[in-house]
Design an enzyme around this catalytic site. Structure first.
Site, short mmCIF file in Angstrom:
data_model
loop_
_atom_site.label_atom_id
_atom_site.label_comp_id
_atom_site.label_asym_id
_atom_site.label_seq_id
_atom_site.Cartn_x
_atom_site.Cartn_y
_atom_site.Cartn_z
N GLY A 177 0.80 -1.23 0.00
CA GLY A 177 0.00 0.00 0.00
C GLY A 177 0.83 1.28 0.00
O GLY A 177 1.82 1.40 -0.74
N ILE A 178 0.43 2.23 0.86
CA ILE A 178 1.10 3.54 0.90
C ILE A 178 2.58 3.39 1.27
O ILE A 178 3.44 4.06 0.69
CB ILE A 178 0.38 4.46 1.93
CG1 ILE A 178 -1.02 4.82 1.40
CG2 ILE A 178 1.18 5.71 2.19
CD1 ILE A 178 -1.88 5.57 2.41
N ASP A 223 8.32 -4.15 7.81
CA ASP A 223 6.94 -4.59 7.74
C ASP A 223 6.76 -5.80 8.64
O ASP A 223 7.70 -6.58 8.83
CB ASP A 223 6.54 -4.94 6.29
CG ASP A 223 5.03 -4.90 6.08
OD1 ASP A 223 4.55 -3.91 5.50
OD2 ASP A 223 4.34 -5.83 6.53
N ASP A 243 7.73 -5.93 14.14
CA ASP A 243 6.45 -5.60 14.76
C ASP A 243 6.64 -4.28 15.50
O ASP A 243 7.29 -4.22 16.55
CB ASP A 243 6.06 -6.72 15.74
CG ASP A 243 4.76 -6.42 16.46
OD1 ASP A 243 4.19 -5.31 16.24
OD2 ASP A 243 4.30 -7.28 17.23
N VAL A 244 6.06 -3.21 14.94
CA VAL A 244 6.30 -1.88 15.53
C VAL A 244 5.64 -1.71 16.90
O VAL A 244 5.94 -0.76 17.62
CB VAL A 244 5.84 -0.73 14.60
CG1 VAL A 244 6.74 -0.61 13.39
CG2 VAL A 244 4.40 -0.88 14.18
N ASN A 295 4.51 4.89 9.19
CA ASN A 295 3.33 4.71 8.35
C ASN A 295 2.44 3.55 8.80
O ASN A 295 1.23 3.57 8.56
CB ASN A 295 3.81 4.50 6.91
CG ASN A 295 2.76 3.87 6.03
OD1 ASN A 295 1.77 4.52 5.67
ND2 ASN A 295 2.93 2.60 5.71
N TYR A 320 -10.28 4.28 15.64
CA TYR A 320 -9.17 4.58 14.71
C TYR A 320 -8.77 6.05 14.81
O TYR A 320 -7.57 6.38 14.87
CB TYR A 320 -9.62 4.24 13.29
CG TYR A 320 -8.57 4.49 12.22
CD1 TYR A 320 -7.31 3.92 12.30
CD2 TYR A 320 -8.86 5.29 11.11
CE1 TYR A 320 -6.37 4.14 11.32
CE2 TYR A 320 -7.92 5.51 10.13
CZ TYR A 320 -6.67 4.94 10.24
OH TYR A 320 -5.73 5.16 9.26
N LYS A 357 -5.11 8.41 16.11
CA LYS A 357 -4.54 9.17 14.99
C LYS A 357 -4.50 10.66 15.34
O LYS A 357 -3.56 11.37 14.97
CB LYS A 357 -5.35 8.95 13.71
CG LYS A 357 -5.06 7.60 13.05
CD LYS A 357 -3.71 7.59 12.37
CE LYS A 357 -3.50 6.35 11.51
NZ LYS A 357 -2.19 6.29 10.89
#
Ligand code: ZN
Length: 681
Positions: A445-446, A465, A486-487, A513, A579, A583
């Site tokens: 994706g992005i 990732d 794993d962030v 991201n 969500y 954010k």
């Protein structure tokens, strides 16, 4: 050393090339050139060259004698017929009658006699190949030969090993004078199988490709055997170690400090780290200063490694500041030494030169290993490869005797020789060529589009990732490095940060991201879900940013944090609280970093994107949402002021723009095709 010739392979090569209209001579020349190039103890990074004398038809259909010799820009291990430009042989041979020939005239004459005007420049050693009468000529900078000749008694040792089978040519810089001298030495004894060019390399020749190659392998094997025998007899303690601190810093802990201090006018270099038993016994040697500062094992390394490496202090664990100040002192001294060397040699030189960037390209760190430095990751890797070769050769030379290379003036002549500098290429650097970029969630994706967009600007990209395979696939396609990570797991993240810093030397730009969407009416949502979302959509951003600024602080080169926030952070959607809330916190996190770190030149910005096809907005979701709004998919995806779908590539360009906007911090860039309700106010 193994002789890799195979009659079967040679035949196959001849047959395959015959189908393309390539002659047997050229096919065999390609075949043994690759054999030589594939052995890194013989050839490294364009370090050798080969030729064949054959015939070709010119435009009039006349058959002419030509020399096909390695062209600049080609490496022997991957050479093709196009990498062996054909030069008319007769005019080259005529030049032997000249008393003098400038480099410029030599290059011009070589180009002027090319059969194909588009061909690459023939090697700087072309005339040497042309003057000798043999059909096949092979030239390498074989490690074992260098270990033998790079000694105070180098010529004596060579005679002892090779007797009358090889002619010895004293050191002369490549070009016309060397070509004439080599011919003279050859003519003294035309029975020789080749020539040893003292403190430079070896030539072997014959009328067949097989024999010229086999002579090379035999000679180098002989030198290797001799070195082994000698090492048993003498100088066993050549590399006796110094005393080191009990606990040493890791490469990751010191790399950003080195990268910061070796930057030139704020422009950092890329780095490549190496360490193994051989490297450590060299960088830990008491004699390191004497053996490492004399010059490179073969002259043409100098353009990539500088004449000598920087010796860093041994870094004690937990004493980063001490290391930093000691390193600063060492680098200041390196600059003075390099500047003096330049001034001294430039004064004596006929043509006045302009001093190059005075920073080292190789840093030796006792107890830790070595770093190669360069203005791109590739250049850093080459510098590290050559540094390793230097270590191999110097260690062997020291075990046999006393390492000694050409004089400072001769090294200078090569480092500042226009024909050598030309090898580095004059192409302009890409805008982000010296930047290390880390992208989380970069596997799709992005994130994937962003990794690609930064790579297109020349940056070296670390792709992180959760899906390690996806990270590696994306990274492989853009010449970056992929890491499974794993962030939300602090230890996984810190391990990967250490690896990135070891692999690249530091971090300049971070695109935080990774994210995922959770839904639910805010009064009904269970706490566990909300916490889970905060863990990924807020805390992970905080951890990534916090680790990144520590590295950026160590580098002292500023930096750039980029966060992927969302429309939800500005303009909440119904039932999207789980969500949107984290954010929104991340949007303020960005502002806090901008505020707290601005004085260090570290910028923080965010991209606010909406309705992008990705893991967060799957084809099924798009289908059901457009259906519930009574819209076609095209109308739903283009439901914005510009009436066009916004792609992951559009968002990626937003990140790149912010990274390049040097005077912008604490800003949010909206990439959503236009949505007045969600626009910033
Ligand atoms: Zn050479």
């Amino acid at each position: 050393m193994k002789n890799a010739w195979s009659d079967e392979d040679a035949k196959m090569m001849i047959n395959n090339y015959a189908k393309q209209g390539v002659s047997e001579d050229i096919a065999l020349r390609v075949y043994t050139s690759r054999l030589l190039g594939n052995d890194h103890n013989l050839v490294l990074h364009g370090g050798g060259n080969t030729s064949v004398k054959t015939t070709m038809k010119d435009v009039m259909g006349d058959v002419v004698d030509v020399l096909c010799v390695k062209g600049s820009g080609w490496d022997l291990d991957t050479i093709e017929p196009a990498g062996l430009p054909a030069v008319r042989l007769e005019p080259l041979k005529q030049m032997v009658n000249l008393n003098k020939l400038s480099d410029e005239d030599m290059v011009n004459a070589q180009r002027g006699n090319l059969l194909d005007s588009q061909a690459p420049n023939p090697s700087v050693e072309t005339l040497l190949h042309a003057f000798l009468p043999h059909k096949f000529i092979d030239h390498t900078h074989a490690n074992a030969i260098l270990a033998l000749t790079d000694q105070t008694m180098g010529d004596v040792l060579c005679s002892e090993v090779f007797g009358k089978k090889f002619g010895l040519v004293p050191y002369i810089m490549p070009g016309f004078d060397l070509a004439k001298k080599a011919l003279e030495v050859y003519l003294e004894n035309p029975e020789v199988q080749g020539l040893i060019l003292l403190k430079h390399g070896i030539f072997t020749f014959s009328d067949t490709a097989k024999q010229a190659y086999s002579r090379m392998i035999r000679a180098v094997t002989k030198a290797e055997k001799f070195a082994k025998q000698q090492a048993k007899k003498i100088n066993k303690n050549a590399l006796a170690p110094i005393k080191l601190p009990k606990q040493l810093s890791s490469a990751a802990n010191i790399a950003p400090i080195i990268r910061g201090l070796t930057s030139h006018h704020g422009q950092p270099l890329m780095m490549d780290f190496r360490s193994n038993g051989k490297i450590l016994s060299y960088v830990n040697a008491k004699s390191l200063k004497r053996i490492s500062q004399q010059g490179t094992v073969t002259p043409d390394h100098v353009i990539r490694t500088k004449p000598y490496p920087l010796i860093a202090p041994a870094p004690e664990h937990g004493k980063q500041e001490l290391f930093q100040s000691a390193l600063k002192k060492a680098i200041d001294q390196y600059h003075i030494k390099y500047h003096d060397y330049f001034k001294r040699c430039n004064k004596a030189s006929k043509i006045k030169k302009t001093e190059l960037d005075p920073n080292p390209r190789v840093v030796l760190v006792p107890g830790v290993g070595l770093f190669g430095l360069g203005n791109s990751k590739k250049a850093a890797r080459i510098a590290a490869d050559l540094a390793e070769t230097n270590i191999d050769v110097i260690s062997d030379a020291e075990r046999m005797g006393t390492y000694q290379v050409i004089s400072e003036a001769e090294i200078f002549e090569l480092e500042y020789w226009s024909l050598e500098q030309a090898k580095l290429g004059k192409s302009a650097e890409k805008p982000l060529q010296r930047k290390v970029v880390l992208v989380t969630g970069g596997g799709s994706g992005i994130g994937a589009a962003t990794a690609q967009a930064f790579a297109a600007e020349g940056a070296a990209v670390a792709v992180l990732d959760l899906n390690s395979e996806a990270a590696q696939t994306i990274a492989a396609a853009i010449g970056g490095q992929g890491y499974g990570c794993d962030v939300t797991d602090e230890s996984s993240l810190s391990t990967v940060f250490n690896r990135v810093v070891t692999d690249f030397g530091g971090i300049d730009i971070v695109v935080s991201n990774a994210g995922a969407a959770w839904q639910g009416r805010i009064g009904d949502v269970d706490e566990a879900t909300l916490r889970k979302s905060f863990e990924l959509n807020f805390w992970a951003h905080q951890r990534v940013a916090s680790m990144a600024v520590k590295i950026m602080e160590q580098q002292g080169l500023g930096g750039c944090l980029l966060f992927n926030t969302s429309k939800q952070a500005v303009n909440p959607g119904r039932d999207f609280g789980p969500y949107g809330l984290p954010k929104a916190a991340t949007l303020f996190l960005m502002k806090q970093y901008a505020l707290d770190y601005g004085h260090l030149g570290i910028r923080a910005n965010a991209v606010n994107a909406d309705r992008i096809r990705s893991g967060l907005l799957t084809p099924d979701m798009i289908k059901s949402r457009s259906k519930s709004r009574g819209l076609s998919i095209t109308d739903y995806m283009g439901g914005n002021l510009l009436e066009r779908e916004v792609s992951a590539e559009d968002v990626a360009q937003g990140f790149v723009t912010l990274a390049k906007s040097e005077a912008t911090t604490a800003a949010v860039l909206t990439v959503d095709g236009g949505n007045i309700a969600a626009s910033m106010r």
